[in-house]
Write an enzyme that holds these catalytic residues in place. Structure first.
Site, PDB file in Angstrom:
ATOM      1  N   ARG A 226       0.836  -1.206   0.000  1.00 60.02           N
ATOM      2  CA  ARG A 226       0.000   0.000   0.000  1.00 60.02           C
ATOM      3  C   ARG A 226       0.870   1.256   0.000  1.00 60.02           C
ATOM      4  O   ARG A 226       0.521   2.260  -0.631  1.00 60.02           O
ATOM      5  CB  ARG A 226      -0.941  -0.010   1.211  1.00 60.02           C
ATOM      6  CG  ARG A 226      -2.063  -1.033   1.041  1.00 60.02           C
ATOM      7  CD  ARG A 226      -2.961  -1.081   2.256  1.00 60.02           C
ATOM      8  NE  ARG A 226      -3.558   0.207   2.569  1.00 60.02           N
ATOM      9  CZ  ARG A 226      -4.159   0.483   3.725  1.00 60.02           C
ATOM     10  NH1 ARG A 226      -4.235  -0.443   4.657  1.00 60.02           N
ATOM     11  NH2 ARG A 226      -4.679   1.663   3.939  1.00 60.02           N
TER      12      ARG A 226
ATOM     13  N   HIS B  19      -7.141   8.063  11.625  1.00 58.69           N
ATOM     14  CA  HIS B  19      -6.719   6.656  11.579  1.00 58.69           C
ATOM     15  C   HIS B  19      -5.222   6.493  11.373  1.00 58.69           C
ATOM     16  O   HIS B  19      -4.771   5.423  10.965  1.00 58.69           O
ATOM     17  CB  HIS B  19      -7.511   5.914  10.484  1.00 58.69           C
ATOM     18  CG  HIS B  19      -8.980   5.809  10.782  1.00 58.69           C
ATOM     19  ND1 HIS B  19      -9.932   5.421   9.864  1.00 58.69           N
ATOM     20  CD2 HIS B  19      -9.676   6.053  11.935  1.00 58.69           C
ATOM     21  CE1 HIS B  19     -11.128   5.424  10.425  1.00 58.69           C
ATOM     22  NE2 HIS B  19     -11.002   5.820  11.679  1.00 58.69           N
TER      23      HIS B  19
ATOM     24  N   CYS C  58      11.892  -1.061  24.496  1.00 56.25           N
ATOM     25  CA  CYS C  58      12.934  -1.240  25.516  1.00 56.25           C
ATOM     26  C   CYS C  58      13.935  -0.086  25.355  1.00 56.25           C
ATOM     27  O   CYS C  58      13.858   0.660  24.372  1.00 56.25           O
ATOM     28  CB  CYS C  58      13.619  -2.597  25.349  1.00 56.25           C
ATOM     29  SG  CYS C  58      14.878  -2.647  24.048  1.00 56.25           S
TER      30      CYS C  58
ATOM     31  N   CYS D 151      15.350   0.075  21.826  1.00 54.09           N
ATOM     32  CA  CYS D 151      14.475   0.187  20.643  1.00 54.09           C
ATOM     33  C   CYS D 151      14.695   1.537  19.983  1.00 54.09           C
ATOM     34  O   CYS D 151      14.578   2.587  20.640  1.00 54.09           O
ATOM     35  CB  CYS D 151      13.001   0.066  21.046  1.00 54.09           C
ATOM     36  SG  CYS D 151      12.435  -1.618  21.302  1.00 54.09           S
TER      37      CYS D 151
ATOM     38  N   THR E 218     -17.060   8.821   2.053  1.00 56.62           N
ATOM     39  CA  THR E 218     -16.979   7.787   3.103  1.00 56.62           C
ATOM     40  C   THR E 218     -18.287   7.017   3.163  1.00 56.62           C
ATOM     41  O   THR E 218     -19.360   7.601   3.006  1.00 56.62           O
ATOM     42  CB  THR E 218     -16.642   8.376   4.495  1.00 56.62           C
ATOM     43  OG1 THR E 218     -16.626   7.296   5.450  1.00 56.62           O
ATOM     44  CG2 THR E 218     -17.611   9.438   4.947  1.00 56.62           C
TER      45      THR E 218
HETATM   46  N1  APR Z   1     -16.025  10.182  -5.071  1.00 57.41           N
HETATM   47  C1  APR Z   1     -16.802  10.176  -3.948  1.00 57.41           C
HETATM   48  N2  APR Z   1     -17.107   9.062  -3.260  1.00 57.41           N
HETATM   49  C2  APR Z   1     -16.614   7.903  -3.713  1.00 57.41           C
HETATM   50  C3  APR Z   1     -15.797   7.830  -4.869  1.00 57.41           C
HETATM   51  C4  APR Z   1     -15.512   9.027  -5.559  1.00 57.41           C
HETATM   52  N3  APR Z   1     -14.762   9.047  -6.661  1.00 57.41           N
HETATM   53  N4  APR Z   1     -15.467   6.524  -5.074  1.00 57.41           N
HETATM   54  C5  APR Z   1     -16.025   5.832  -4.072  1.00 57.41           C
HETATM   55  N5  APR Z   1     -16.718   6.657  -3.246  1.00 57.41           N
HETATM   56  C6  APR Z   1     -17.422   6.333  -2.010  1.00 57.41           C
HETATM   57  C7  APR Z   1     -18.067   4.972  -1.958  1.00 57.41           C
HETATM   58  O1  APR Z   1     -19.384   5.021  -2.496  1.00 57.41           O
HETATM   59  C8  APR Z   1     -18.068   4.695  -0.468  1.00 57.41           C
HETATM   60  O2  APR Z   1     -19.237   5.209   0.158  1.00 57.41           O
HETATM   61  O3  APR Z   1     -16.432   6.315  -0.987  1.00 57.41           O
HETATM   62  C9  APR Z   1     -16.862   5.451   0.051  1.00 57.41           C
HETATM   63  C10 APR Z   1     -15.700   4.588   0.450  1.00 57.41           C
HETATM   64  O4  APR Z   1     -16.106   3.799   1.528  1.00 57.41           O
HETATM   65  P1  APR Z   1     -15.097   2.825   2.285  1.00 57.41           P
HETATM   66  O5  APR Z   1     -14.339   2.016   1.298  1.00 57.41           O
HETATM   67  O6  APR Z   1     -15.871   2.090   3.312  1.00 57.41           O
HETATM   68  O7  APR Z   1     -14.048   3.828   2.967  1.00 57.41           O
HETATM   69  P2  APR Z   1     -14.190   4.677   4.299  1.00 57.41           P
HETATM   70  O8  APR Z   1     -15.604   5.081   4.552  1.00 57.41           O
HETATM   71  O9  APR Z   1     -13.173   5.736   4.213  1.00 57.41           O
HETATM   72  O10 APR Z   1     -13.761   3.624   5.386  1.00 57.41           O
HETATM   73  C11 APR Z   1     -13.573   4.054   6.716  1.00 57.41           C
HETATM   74  O11 APR Z   1     -12.783   1.881   7.324  1.00 57.41           O
HETATM   75  O12 APR Z   1     -11.547   0.013   6.792  1.00 57.41           O
HETATM   76  C12 APR Z   1     -11.558   1.178   7.486  1.00 57.41           C
HETATM   77  O13 APR Z   1      -9.720   2.317   8.329  1.00 57.41           O
HETATM   78  C13 APR Z   1     -10.437   2.106   7.145  1.00 57.41           C
HETATM   79  O14 APR Z   1     -10.433   4.522   7.184  1.00 57.41           O
HETATM   80  C14 APR Z   1     -11.126   3.379   6.717  1.00 57.41           C
HETATM   81  C15 APR Z   1     -12.482   3.252   7.369  1.00 57.41           C
END
Ligand code: APR
Length: 263
Positions: A90, A140, A153, A156, A210
């Site tokens: 990643r 995060h 320790c 480290c 999100t």
């Molecule tokens: N523009 C806007 N939204 C988008 C796009 C885009 N180009 N592409 C995808 N999305 C949306 C998706 O529809 C989804 O709702 O982004 C969201 C991504 O969701 P997740 O993959 O669940 O990511 P996130 O919400 O950031 O996850 C939160 O979960 O696994 C953990 O720690 C990880 O920080 C992360 C947390």
């Protein structure tokens, strides 16, 4: 049906204006009027840079890997090399991509109006910072940083580790781990406090890219709404926070965020 600026859903038809355009127009006006804007971003804001999201059924990380194997302390202790190598993959992926128009617009807005915006992200990819956003609240953690798995320790030293997958302390065997928050771990308290204070104090919250499935991050939108702020969701698909929003803007972050912020 339209949502009124006050937040209630109106059953009146939106005259000749498509409801999506009406919502975007209203949201642009809220940005202009806002005294303070809190922004919560998720993996979707980086999708157009080429960073996979987590929950996409086809391409998301959690479609290929089990979260509990890759993103928990137990998973790391059970499979240290596999988890370390996944994070190294990643890291190499993120190093090859660039911030997109959404990251750049948020950075430009913060540079023009530093006192009017607080940027909170769930992302660990560093793209907001690379776009020039100052003071990003990283709920995060940070993919590019390391820390010790166990209490260090006296010998480290993160600058001086045995080169292995993962690196470890020569003296005590303590392993190096990525400085990200894994499932079941607490968020950095000062960062969370600052994010919650911004959510309670803002008069507009933008929730960008999100799924709204992970707490306490998603709770920031609820806090903002409860404290009287308008909430705008920007997402390509339905999210768990749509019901909290006064306006839901369906579109990519790279297209919608610059239009919204006017930068
Ligand atoms: N523009 C806007 N939204 C988008 C796009 C885009 N180009 N592409 C995808 N999305 C949306 C998706 O529809 C989804 O709702 O982004 C969201 C991504 O969701 P997740 O993959 O669940 O990511 P996130 O919400 O950031 O996850 C939160 O979960 O696994 C953990 O720690 C990880 O920080 C992360 C947390």
């Amino acid at each position: 049906m339209c949502r009124s600026p006050a937040g209630s859903v109106s059953t009146k038809p939106c005259a000749s204006v498509p409801s999506e355009l009406a919502e975007l127009t209203a949201a642009i006006a809220w940005v202009r009027q806002a005294r303070h804007i809190a922004v919560l971003t998720g993996a979707g804001v980086s999708a157009e840079s080429g960073v996979p999201t987590f929950r996409d059924a086809q391409t998301g990380y959690w479609a290929q890997f089990r979260a509990e194997d890759m993103a928990t302390p137990e998973g790391f202790r059970a499979h240290p090399q596999q988890v370390w190598d996944w994070y190294q993959f990643r890291r190499s992926l993120v190093a090859q991509v660039q911030p997109n128009a959404a990251h750049r617009a948020l950075a430009a807005f913060a540079q023009q109006h530093p006192e009017r915006i607080t940027l909170v992200t769930q992302n660990v990819d560093g793209l907001h910072q690379r776009a020039g956003s100052p003071q990003v609240l990283c709920l995060h953690g940070d993919l590019l940083r390391n820390r010790w798995l166990d209490r260090p320790c006296p010998h480290c030293d993160l600058e001086n580790t045995v080169d292995a997958h993962p690196p470890y302390c020569d003296a005590c065997g303590n392993r190096v781990r990525p400085d990200v928050v894994w499932f079941g771990e607490p968020l950095p308290l000062a960062v969370l406090d600052a994010a919650q204070a911004a959510a309670r104090a803002c008069d507009l919250m933008l929730v960008v890219g999100t799924a709204g499935a992970v707490y306490p991050a998603a709770g920031l939108a609820h806090s903002a709404r409860a404290a009287g702020a308008r909430v705008v969701v920007v997402n390509t698909a339905a999210s768990a926070l749509d019901d909290v929003a006064h306006a839901v803007l369906r579109g990519t972050a790279a297209a919608v965020v610059p239009a919204l912020l006017g930068v």
